[in-house]
Design an enzyme around this catalytic site. Structure first.
Site, PDB file in Angstrom:
ATOM      1  N   ASP A 132      58.092  54.925   0.248  1.00 46.11           N
ATOM      2  CA  ASP A 132      58.853  55.186   1.471  1.00 46.11           C
ATOM      3  C   ASP A 132      58.282  54.480   2.697  1.00 46.11           C
ATOM      4  OD1 ASP A 132      56.570  56.711   1.819  1.00 46.11           O
ATOM      5  OD2 ASP A 132      57.604  58.482   2.571  1.00 46.11           O
ATOM      6  N   HIS A 133      56.987  54.261   2.755  1.00 42.98           N
ATOM      7  CA  HIS A 133      56.377  53.766   3.986  1.00 42.98           C
ATOM      8  C   HIS A 133      56.530  52.259   4.205  1.00 42.98           C
ATOM      9  CE1 HIS A 133      54.736  57.679   4.623  1.00 42.98           C
ATOM     10  NE2 HIS A 133      53.890  57.287   5.562  1.00 42.98           N
ATOM     11  N   ASP A 197      49.004  62.036   2.190  1.00 48.57           N
ATOM     12  CA  ASP A 197      49.677  61.868   3.474  1.00 48.57           C
ATOM     13  C   ASP A 197      49.440  63.144   4.256  1.00 48.57           C
ATOM     14  OD1 ASP A 197      52.026  60.023   4.828  1.00 48.57           O
ATOM     15  OD2 ASP A 197      52.172  62.132   5.385  1.00 48.57           O
ATOM     16  N   ARG A 478      54.734  62.989  15.674  1.00 45.38           N
ATOM     17  CA  ARG A 478      53.640  62.411  16.451  1.00 45.38           C
ATOM     18  C   ARG A 478      54.194  61.495  17.539  1.00 45.38           C
ATOM     19  NH1 ARG A 478      50.011  61.537  11.212  1.00 45.38           N
ATOM     20  NH2 ARG A 478      49.117  63.619  11.175  1.00 45.38           N
ATOM     21  N   ARG A 675      44.823  58.696   6.663  1.00 45.01           N
ATOM     22  CA  ARG A 675      44.582  57.272   6.451  1.00 45.01           C
ATOM     23  C   ARG A 675      43.159  56.998   5.980  1.00 45.01           C
ATOM     24  NH1 ARG A 675      47.434  54.611  11.221  1.00 45.01           N
ATOM     25  NH2 ARG A 675      49.067  55.903  10.324  1.00 45.01           N
TER      26      ARG A 675
END
Length: 783
Positions: A132-133, A197, A478, A675
């Site tokens: 997806d990213h 994630d 965010r 991350r």
């Protein structure tokens, strides 16, 4: 809501970002006398064992002799050794056996590279990869998806082949956002799931304990090794009253974020309870849990109720719903359980909120944001409205947003702001299209992109220049500086989808839909009616296209090739072991000023393509951090040459000259995403320690996993004693033990020194990681 939503094509400038493919996975009915449920016909069978959960809970309850919170039941119910595990909230480390692992494509690359390095033949627990990213929404669905498949072909082939070889399910690009796929297929009441994630806690909306981790943690679980988690404190949020009108589930977490701040949930699970819970839909609960990552919480969870049961049934998991009913006493908190902190919210009194700019905990009622913006000289004009992301992309979100847009169109109004919507999965896309929400969209469909849609804004904005102040409103989670469009002057606010639509229609931040009027095309004054939308479709969800790749029963003969000349993928080399002594004369690479999130440490955007190549992505290390020496970004003094240079460039120069280094930072260092590259890059470029006032949970663990020393000042004021040109020796490592502070001897250029006490949270196992050079090194040594 049965309204025809053909208005989407007319509501200009408006674009609908949608996905291409991913069939809902149906759960087979495979119950046994031991209360096991088969999770999928597409993969190696995963089991829910409520009897095992019950047994572990009974053992722990007897030992602790007290009622348990819901999160304690689920977490302690997955203990590797419930008879002997030391359990003390906020102090001890738990050894757990999670049920499942989920990875998104950007983080899965490094996780799978680490798993390959472990030498193990196959994952020990059900695991999946979700693409997806790496999809950038820029032009339109078919075009964006085709481009992603072309640009990322090497990476997708690597992930697909690695999944097939090692027994990991593979959700192809276009399937949807990882967290929505998990909610639709893998989350269920009582499960313990870890994901690479930070917004993995989304699954708490289905009564799951879902925790965001780094790739090395995922490798532990996939290897069948008990996974460590510091025993969480439990923050209770008691909800009374009920949601209605303009107030939405998003407002609950926006308010909680304002109360707890970005670090108030660190080390804790946020557990919602009380009579107000029943007024929130299952996907609304997921929204609340999703954004719990923004307060630093380990995860968030809701108790099992009829809203979850209905959602399970609608997503083809009625058998699990029936079993959850049978074992519902395990899936709610014990009467009389005690929380470490309790927050009470009356939903009858809760008003719509909007948080920002630049931080997700700066909380304002919508009714007050206009006055606050004027006082602070924030731009009032709303340039862009974005709905979707992993936080707000459900069927209900789409319907409520559509109901407002329809009202405006009926009055002849056009949206004044640029406007983009992203449903969370192929299943949502297919269902809202079937139900008439996008009947006239035709081929003008954007692909589901990265869950924060930053690529769309970055590529498509023509209305402002970089450095130009402007305001955008999103239903994302965010809003860090430059996160959405790489423009540090963009004032990003997070709010509910409903408020995004209202402000995009009005075109201004100082519009309160509860009190303010709009003017129709004919000059008539009118107010928007409160949004409405069905919680779930009247018919079953349409699964859409099937993009799931099941791993073969035996992939041992398959090969996973990584081209040595690739600039996207790179096999890992083990880090050096600890040399057995203290760390002497570490050069301060950078003394970071203020907020330093994982976005600052390892930027995303154009760097996403290097997530599988450690050396290449290390060129973004700390390029967003502010240097206290000159208030510059990516500008530090090379203490060997006296020249200014970029942070990664200076780090490489130090490494080439045999000079190890340390980073000094402020509060909540490493806030944000899971991350792992933010920990791998400093280690790769010669860093040995990070010394700060305080850490965000995931980042601190990630650093430990890579053999780094995450240390905190015993006295936060000691931060001021370190100068950008200082050298630091870390003493006491020969006697490195849990609970015993280390010492930093700080040498300054003028010959003076300071001796500082440094705290750490290492346990015995984590000290072994440090000594071995990394957790992966330790794993291989134990085989």
């Amino acid at each position: 809501m049965a309204t025809d939503v053909s208005f989407f094509t007319l509501f200009c400038p408006f674009q609908l970002a949608l996905g291409q493919g991913a069939r809902r996975m149906h759960v087979s009915a495979a119950f046994s006398a031991k209360a096991k449920v088969s999770m999928s016909r597409f993969e190696t069978t995963s089991y829910v064992n409520y009897e095992k959960l019950q047994s572990n809970i009974d053992i722990v309850r007897k030992r602790l002799n007290r009622p348990l919170t819901l999160s304690e039941k689920i977490v302690y119910g997955h203990l590797d050794d419930p008879h002997n595990q030391d359990i003390d909230r906020g102090r001890t480390y738990l050894r757990l056996r999670p049920d499942r692992v989920a990875m998104q494509d950007a983080t899965a690359q490094m996780a799978m590279l680490q798993f390959i390095s472990s030498g193990l033949p196959r994952v020990a627990v059900p695991s999946t990869i979700h693409c997806d990213h790496l999809i950038e929404a820029a032009t339109g669905g078919p075009e964006d998806l085709a481009k992603a498949k072309d640009v990322n072909l090497e990476v997708y082939n690597f992930l697909a082949s690695a999944g097939a070889k090692y027994g990991v399910g593979f959700w192809k690009p276009g399937s949807g956002i990882i967290h929505q796929i998990i909610l639709e297929n893998y989350a269920y009441p009582g499960v313990l799931l870890i994901g690479t994630d930070s917004h993995t806690p989304n699954g708490g909306g289905l009564g799951s304990i879902c925790i965001g981790v780094g790739g090395a943690d995922a490798v532990d679980v996939m290897a069948g090794i008990p996974w460590e988690l510091k025993c969480p404190n439990v923050i209770g949020v008691k909800l009374t009253g009920s949601l209605s009108g303009w107030t939405s589930p998003k407002d609950v977490i926006l308010k909680v974020a304002g109360i707890l701040t970005v670090k108030g949930g660190t080390g804790a699970i946020v557990e919602y309870h009380g009579p107000g819970v029943d007024s929130i839909s299952c996907t609304g609960m997921a929204t609340i849990c999703n954004m719990g990552a923004e307060i630093g919480a380990t995860t968030s969870v809701f108790p099992y109720n009829h809203r979850m049961k209905t959602y399970l049934e609608k997503t083809g998991r009625g058998d699990i719903a029936a079993l959850s009913d049978e074992f519902s006493h395990l899936l709610v908190p014990d009467e009389g359980c005690v929380y470490d902190q309790v927050i009470e919210l009356n939903l009858d009194e809760l008003k719509p909120h909007i948080n920002g700019p630049f931080t997700p905990d700066l909380c304002h009622p919508v009714s007050e944001i206009g006055a606050v913006a004027k006082k602070n000289d924030w731009p009032l004009e709303v340039k862009v409205g974005l709905i979707g992301s992993c936080t707000n992309s459900s069927y209900e979100d789409m319907g409520r947003a559509a109901s407002l847009a329809k009202q405006a169109l009926d009055k002849g109004l056009k949206c004044k702001a640029q406007f983009t919507v992203t449903p969370g999965s192929e299943q949502i896309r297919a269902t809202i299209e079937r139900d008439g929400y996008v009947s006239t969209i035709g081929q003008n469909i954007h692909a589901v992109s990265m869950h924060d849609l930053c690529a769309f804004v970055l590529r498509c904005r023509r209305d402002v220049k970089k450095g130009e102040k402007n305001t955008i409103v999103t239903s994302f989670n965010r809003n860090f500086t430059a996160r959405n469009d790489a423009n540090p002057a963009t004032h990003a606010f997070v709010t509910s989808p409903e408020i995004v639509v209202a402000m995009a229609i009005a075109g201004t931040l100082d519009f309160d839909p509860e009190t303010d009027y709009l003017t129709s095309a004919s000059g008539e004054k009118f107010m928007l009616e409160p949004p409405c939308g069905d919680e779930l479709p009247a018919r079953d969800f349409d699964p859409g296209q099937d993009t799931y790749q099941q791993p073969p029963p035996d992939g041992s003969s398959l090969k996973v090739d990584v081209n040595p000349q690739s600039n996207r993928l790179q096999l890992l080399e083990p880090f050096d072991r600890w040399n057995g002594g203290d760390l002497e004369d570490l050069q301060v690479l950078i003394k970071v000023k203020g907020k330093c999130t994982t976005d600052h440490i390892s930027a995303a955007g154009p760097w996403l393509k290097f997530r599988g190549h450690l050396d290449n992505i290390s060129n973004n290390m700390l390029i967003g951090a502010v240097n206290i020496d000159n208030d510059g970004i990516n500008s530090i003094k090379n203490q060997l040459t006296g020249e200014l240079g970029g942070v990664p460039d200076v780090a490489r120069h130090y490494k080439a000259n045999g000079l190890s280094w340390v980073v000094v930072g402020d509060d909540n260092y490493g806030e944000g995403s899971s991350r792992e590259h933010a920990a791998l890059e400093p280690r790769h470029l010669g860093g040995l320690a990070i010394i700060v006032k305080s850490f965000a949970r995931i980042h601190e663990t990630n650093l430990k996993k890579q053999g780094m020393l995450p240390l905190t000042f015993s006295s936060p004021d000691d931060y001021d004693k370190i100068r950008p040109d200082s050298k630091i020796s870390i003493k006491g490592l020969k006697g490195f033990t849990p609970g015993t502070p280390l010492t930093a001897v700080v040498k300054h250029r003028d010959g003076s020194t300071d001796s500082l006490e440094l705290n750490h949270t290492f346990n015995e196992t984590q000290i072994e990681w440090f000594q071995a050079g990394s957790a992966l090194n330790r794993m291989k040594a134990m085989q």
